[in-house]
Scaffold this motif. Structure first.
Motif, PDB file in Angstrom:
ATOM      1  N   ALA A   1       0.848  -1.186   0.000  1.00 38.79           N
ATOM      2  CA  ALA A   1       0.000   0.000   0.000  1.00 38.79           C
ATOM      3  C   ALA A   1       0.883   1.235   0.000  1.00 38.79           C
ATOM      4  N   THR A   2       0.887   1.952  -1.117  1.00 39.75           N
ATOM      5  CA  THR A   2       1.677   3.174  -1.222  1.00 39.75           C
ATOM      6  C   THR A   2       0.710   4.329  -1.457  1.00 39.75           C
ATOM      7  N   LEU A   3       0.537   5.157  -0.426  1.00 38.43           N
ATOM      8  CA  LEU A   3      -0.441   6.237  -0.509  1.00 38.43           C
ATOM      9  C   LEU A   3       0.140   7.499   0.113  1.00 38.43           C
ATOM     10  N   GLU A   4      -0.378   8.643  -0.305  1.00 35.46           N
ATOM     11  CA  GLU A   4       0.043   9.921   0.262  1.00 35.46           C
ATOM     12  C   GLU A   4      -1.197  10.688   0.714  1.00 35.46           C
ATOM     13  N   PHE A   5      -1.184  11.114   1.978  1.00 37.15           N
ATOM     14  CA  PHE A   5      -2.378  11.780   2.505  1.00 37.15           C
ATOM     15  C   PHE A   5      -2.144  13.281   2.628  1.00 37.15           C
ATOM     16  N   PRO A   6      -3.130  14.088   2.171  1.00 37.92           N
ATOM     17  CA  PRO A   6      -2.973  15.545   2.204  1.00 37.92           C
ATOM     18  C   PRO A   6      -3.272  16.141   3.581  1.00 37.92           C
ATOM     19  N   ARG A   7      -2.639  17.285   3.866  1.00 44.15           N
ATOM     20  CA  ARG A   7      -2.896  17.980   5.125  1.00 44.15           C
ATOM     21  C   ARG A   7      -4.209  18.757   5.020  1.00 44.15           C
ATOM     22  N   TYR A   8      -4.957  18.785   6.142  1.00 42.09           N
ATOM     23  CA  TYR A   8      -6.214  19.523   6.225  1.00 42.09           C
ATOM     24  C   TYR A   8      -7.222  19.118   5.145  1.00 42.09           C
ATOM     25  N   ARG A   9      -7.262  17.836   4.856  1.00 44.42           N
ATOM     26  CA  ARG A   9      -8.266  17.318   3.934  1.00 44.42           C
ATOM     27  C   ARG A   9      -8.815  16.031   4.543  1.00 44.42           C
ATOM     28  N   ILE A  10      -9.949  15.602   3.987  1.00 40.91           N
ATOM     29  CA  ILE A  10     -10.500  14.316   4.416  1.00 40.91           C
ATOM     30  C   ILE A  10     -10.215  13.289   3.323  1.00 40.91           C
ATOM     31  N   THR A  11      -9.612  12.187   3.710  1.00 37.99           N
ATOM     32  CA  THR A  11      -9.378  11.107   2.761  1.00 37.99           C
ATOM     33  C   THR A  11     -10.206   9.906   3.206  1.00 37.99           C
TER      34      THR A  11
ATOM     35  N   GLN B   1     -16.279  20.327   9.818  1.00 38.24           N
ATOM     36  CA  GLN B   1     -15.732  21.411  10.638  1.00 38.24           C
ATOM     37  C   GLN B   1     -14.276  21.140  10.995  1.00 38.24           C
ATOM     38  N   LEU B   2     -14.015  19.911  11.412  1.00 36.97           N
ATOM     39  CA  LEU B   2     -12.674  19.556  11.903  1.00 36.97           C
ATOM     40  C   LEU B   2     -11.625  19.616  10.785  1.00 36.97           C
ATOM     41  N   ARG B   3     -12.090  19.442   9.588  1.00 40.14           N
ATOM     42  CA  ARG B   3     -11.206  19.412   8.428  1.00 40.14           C
ATOM     43  C   ARG B   3     -10.339  20.670   8.331  1.00 40.14           C
ATOM     44  N   LYS B   4     -10.849  21.798   8.884  1.00 40.52           N
ATOM     45  CA  LYS B   4     -10.088  23.048   8.818  1.00 40.52           C
ATOM     46  C   LYS B   4      -8.773  22.947   9.587  1.00 40.52           C
ATOM     47  N   ASN B   5      -8.792  22.180  10.662  1.00 39.87           N
ATOM     48  CA  ASN B   5      -7.605  22.151  11.513  1.00 39.87           C
ATOM     49  C   ASN B   5      -6.930  20.779  11.608  1.00 39.87           C
ATOM     50  N   TYR B   6      -7.587  19.781  11.061  1.00 41.00           N
ATOM     51  CA  TYR B   6      -7.036  18.438  11.205  1.00 41.00           C
ATOM     52  C   TYR B   6      -7.018  17.724   9.860  1.00 41.00           C
ATOM     53  N   SER B   7      -6.075  16.819   9.744  1.00 44.53           N
ATOM     54  CA  SER B   7      -6.071  15.937   8.575  1.00 44.53           C
ATOM     55  C   SER B   7      -6.813  14.679   8.990  1.00 44.53           C
ATOM     56  N   ILE B   8      -7.776  14.293   8.168  1.00 46.28           N
ATOM     57  CA  ILE B   8      -8.660  13.196   8.577  1.00 46.28           C
ATOM     58  C   ILE B   8      -8.574  12.045   7.581  1.00 46.28           C
TER      59      ILE B   8
ATOM     60  N   MET C   1     -20.649   4.462   0.626  1.00 48.67           N
ATOM     61  CA  MET C   1     -20.044   5.201  -0.491  1.00 48.67           C
ATOM     62  C   MET C   1     -20.591   6.606  -0.598  1.00 48.67           C
ATOM     63  N   GLN C   2     -21.906   6.767  -0.255  1.00 46.73           N
ATOM     64  CA  GLN C   2     -22.459   8.126  -0.263  1.00 46.73           C
ATOM     65  C   GLN C   2     -21.700   8.995   0.723  1.00 46.73           C
ATOM     66  N   GLN C   3     -21.404   8.391   1.879  1.00 43.82           N
ATOM     67  CA  GLN C   3     -20.682   9.152   2.888  1.00 43.82           C
ATOM     68  C   GLN C   3     -19.332   9.605   2.339  1.00 43.82           C
ATOM     69  N   ALA C   4     -18.620   8.685   1.708  1.00 42.95           N
ATOM     70  CA  ALA C   4     -17.319   9.028   1.146  1.00 42.95           C
ATOM     71  C   ALA C   4     -17.464  10.158   0.137  1.00 42.95           C
ATOM     72  N   SER C   5     -18.471  10.040  -0.741  1.00 42.44           N
ATOM     73  CA  SER C   5     -18.590  11.060  -1.781  1.00 42.44           C
ATOM     74  C   SER C   5     -19.034  12.398  -1.197  1.00 42.44           C
ATOM     75  N   ARG C   6     -19.784  12.347  -0.073  1.00 35.90           N
ATOM     76  CA  ARG C   6     -20.227  13.595   0.549  1.00 35.90           C
ATOM     77  C   ARG C   6     -19.089  14.335   1.222  1.00 35.90           C
ATOM     78  N   ILE C   7     -18.257  13.637   1.970  1.00 29.78           N
ATOM     79  CA  ILE C   7     -17.334  14.360   2.845  1.00 29.78           C
ATOM     80  C   ILE C   7     -15.880  14.326   2.399  1.00 29.78           C
ATOM     81  N   ALA C   8     -15.489  13.339   1.587  1.00 24.00           N
ATOM     82  CA  ALA C   8     -14.053  13.168   1.376  1.00 24.00           C
ATOM     83  C   ALA C   8     -13.549  14.004   0.208  1.00 24.00           C
ATOM     84  N   ASP C   9     -12.309  14.490   0.340  1.00 22.00           N
ATOM     85  CA  ASP C   9     -11.662  15.195  -0.761  1.00 22.00           C
ATOM     86  C   ASP C   9     -10.952  14.193  -1.660  1.00 22.00           C
TER      87      ASP C   9
END
Lengths: 307, 264
Positions: B38-48, B205-212, B219-227
């Motif tokens: 598993a090779t992945l890169e996670f962004p800061r202040y975003r929801i993955t 809300q938390l996305r502003k200050n935290y990387s999630i 899947m709806q949830q993922a499409s609703r909230i994740a970047d």
């Protein structure tokens, strides 16, 4: 930023506490392990001395029926046949378990299925109380109530396997009951719901579903009860009669491994044959409790639900 | 089940600032190879979001990220966080978990008061000042959108909370430690839709200050909230892309079948 990076790579107070705690548990484990090993070593070496130092044959020890370690028979061989005690020990243990198990199951089912509230309020303390009574008190009651009762009803002296069984029955009842209660309580509620929802009666649910699911736990409870009965010395010694004779029935005086140990150990000298013979009895007891333990583990493993 | 090629993958390079990366991460349960490369890169202040069927390895992967698999599985490969490989032996895992915090599937508040649930970790990390503690309690409960509901009963048992409230308390408990990254393992799967919506709102809300990083079945949830979204299948990461692209124009057959419900 760098601060955190440094924290990540260096041990902190938490890691030191971790090492400290782990060291303490290892020390405790080592101590307990050492204790067990030394007990095993001590009893085994003493118990084997009968056969190695005094050259008594193992077969004669296990199958002989004459127990008189201080004297030699007419062929000049020591009289140490442990069979009467082995037979008596097993008889009282198995009989006590056979008599106690139905009662224990009845009480356990009452406490868990039929009247859980009364069960936990009234019966639980009663059972805990029964566990707490010292065995000498049980023995004394056996001596002053059960033995005379048997004497008047069936004749004879009243001492014997029957009296031992009855005393042990009361003593193992709380053990088997409380362990059975635990295992019945551990049966998930949804088993009962599922069975009742299929139209089963309460009794069918208890008998076919709850008891089936709790069987490994109940067997474990019975074996724990048996190992308690097998190892009980004092109470049995007071009612069994303490004559090392092959029992001819439930009413003749006899002697168990444990009762012979308690009566004999003070009257022998360390290192002599009579003393070594007693250690051999202790070794049998130890091996038997090992067997009970293995049985419990085996049942626990076999009985647990397979994933 | 249809066989999908594991060689066929579509994993984009992260254009944003990275907060955490994993390099060739592999997980073994005994002989069972549960996670491959598993090779992945996670962004800061975003929801993955990590999506995939049950048993695809997404929870296993998530648990590696703050070393929760330490006693359960063997984890090979690199997890880079602040230029440090936090998967190496000499890492102080307790510090890792302070900065990379985790919320579990079932709400698991301690059998303590609401206030103590939050101050528990703070006190153990040496914060003793009453005012500071109270401030953190308020801040974190506000961040988890729970403050208005519980501000008058902070000293009541946390076990009396509803499932959704309890889960938000668990999020607040993590937030109080001011971590960098929040890991969430299907945080809403045991909750009703209204509570789920509140949790999702909270995460936005938390996305502003935290990387999630969130594992979800929904899947709806993922499409609703994740970047960004990663698709896991049988221990392989097959696709990683911006959420919108992944859901509207998946590059891999397996992803397409999964999100359109033709899977299996």
């Amino acid at each position: 930023m760098d601060e955190i990076k440094k924290d990540l790579q260096n041990p902190s107070k938490a890691t030191h506490q971790d090492y400290f705690g782990r060291t303490i548990t290892y020390i405790c484990i080592a101590f307990v392990g050492l204790l067990v090993i030394s007990i095993l070593y001590f009893i085994t070496t003493r118990g084997i001395a009968t056969f190695t130092t005094n050259h008594v044959s193992l077969w004669k020890f296990l199958s002989g029926t004459n127990w008189n370690p201080g004297l030699l028979d007419k062929h000049g061989n020591p009289q140490i046949g442990a069979l009467p005690m082995i037979v008596t020990s097993f008889s009282v243990t198995i009989l006590a378990a056979v008599v106690a198990t139905p009662f224990a199951l009845g009480v356990a089912l009452f406490m868990t299925e039929i009247a859980p509230e009364k069960g936990t309020k009234i019966l639980q303390p009663v059972i805990e109380l029964l566990v707490g009574i010292p065995s000498v008190v049980y023995g004394f009651i056996g001596l002053s109530v059960i033995v005379p009762l048997i004497r008047h009803t069936f004749g004879g002296t009243g001492f014997g396997i029957l009296a031992g069984t009855l005393v042990l029955f009361v003593m193992v009842l709380p053990t088997i009951t409380s362990l059975s209660v635990d295992s019945i309580k551990a049966v998930p509620m949804f088993y009962r719901s599922a069975s009742l929802a299929l139209g089963a009666t309460r009794w069918q649910t208890i008998y076919k579903v709850v008891l089936r699911a709790a069987t490994p736990g109940i067997l474990t409870a019975v074996i724990f009860g048996m190992s308690r009965a097998f190892g009980e010395a004092l109470a049995v010694q007071m009612v069994i009669g303490n004559a090392v004779l092959m029992p001819h029935g439930l009413l003749t005086p006899s002697s168990t491994l444990t009762s012979q140990l308690t009566t004999g150990i003070g009257n022998t000298t360390m290192g002599t044959l009579p003393n070594n013979a007693l250690w051999s009895l202790a070794l049998i007891l130890l091996l038997m409790s090992l067997v009970f333990n293995i049985l419990v583990r085996f049942i626990g493993k076999k009985g647990s639900l397979k994933k | 089940m249809q066989n999908y090629s594991f060689d066929d993958t579509h994993i984009i390079d992260m254009p944003l600032e990275k907060v955490l990366t994993t390099d060739n991460l592999q997980v073994f349960y005994g002989d069972n190879h549960a996670m491959h490369d598993a090779t992945l890169e996670f962004p800061r202040y975003r929801i993955t979001a990590l999506i995939g069927a049950s048993g695809s390895g997404k929870s296993t992967y998530l648990r590696c990220l703050n070393r929760m698999n330490d006693r359960i599985a063997t984890v090979k490969g690199k997890i880079m966080y602040r230029d440090t490989d936090i998967n190496s032996q000499n890492i102080n895992v307790y510090e890792v978990r302070k900065h990379i915090s985790m919320v579990f599937q079932r709400p698991n508040p301690f059998a303590k008061s609401i206030r103590e649930n939050i101050t528990f970790a703070l006190k153990r990390n040496g914060i003793k000042d009453k005012n500071e503690l109270n401030k953190r309690v308020e801040e974190s409960l506000k961040a988890a959108a729970l403050w208005d509901e519980v501000k008058d009963e902070l000293d009541k048992s946390a076990l009396a909370l509803s499932g959704g409230q309890a889960q938000r308390l668990c999020i607040a408990r993590c937030v109080a430690m001011k971590p960098d990254i929040l890991l969430l393992d299907e945080p809403a799967s045991a909750l009703d839709p209204i509570s789920t919506a509140k949790i999702e709102e909270t995460l936005q809300q938390l996305r502003k200050n935290y990387s999630i990083i969130i594992v979800t079945h929904n899947m709806q949830q993922a499409s609703r909230i994740a970047d960004y979204t990663a698709f896991f299948h049988m221990g392989h990461v097959l696709e990683f892309d911006e959420t919108e692209k992944l859901f509207t124009n998946p590059q891999i057959k397996a992803t397409e079948d999964y999100i359109s419900g033709n899977f299996g």
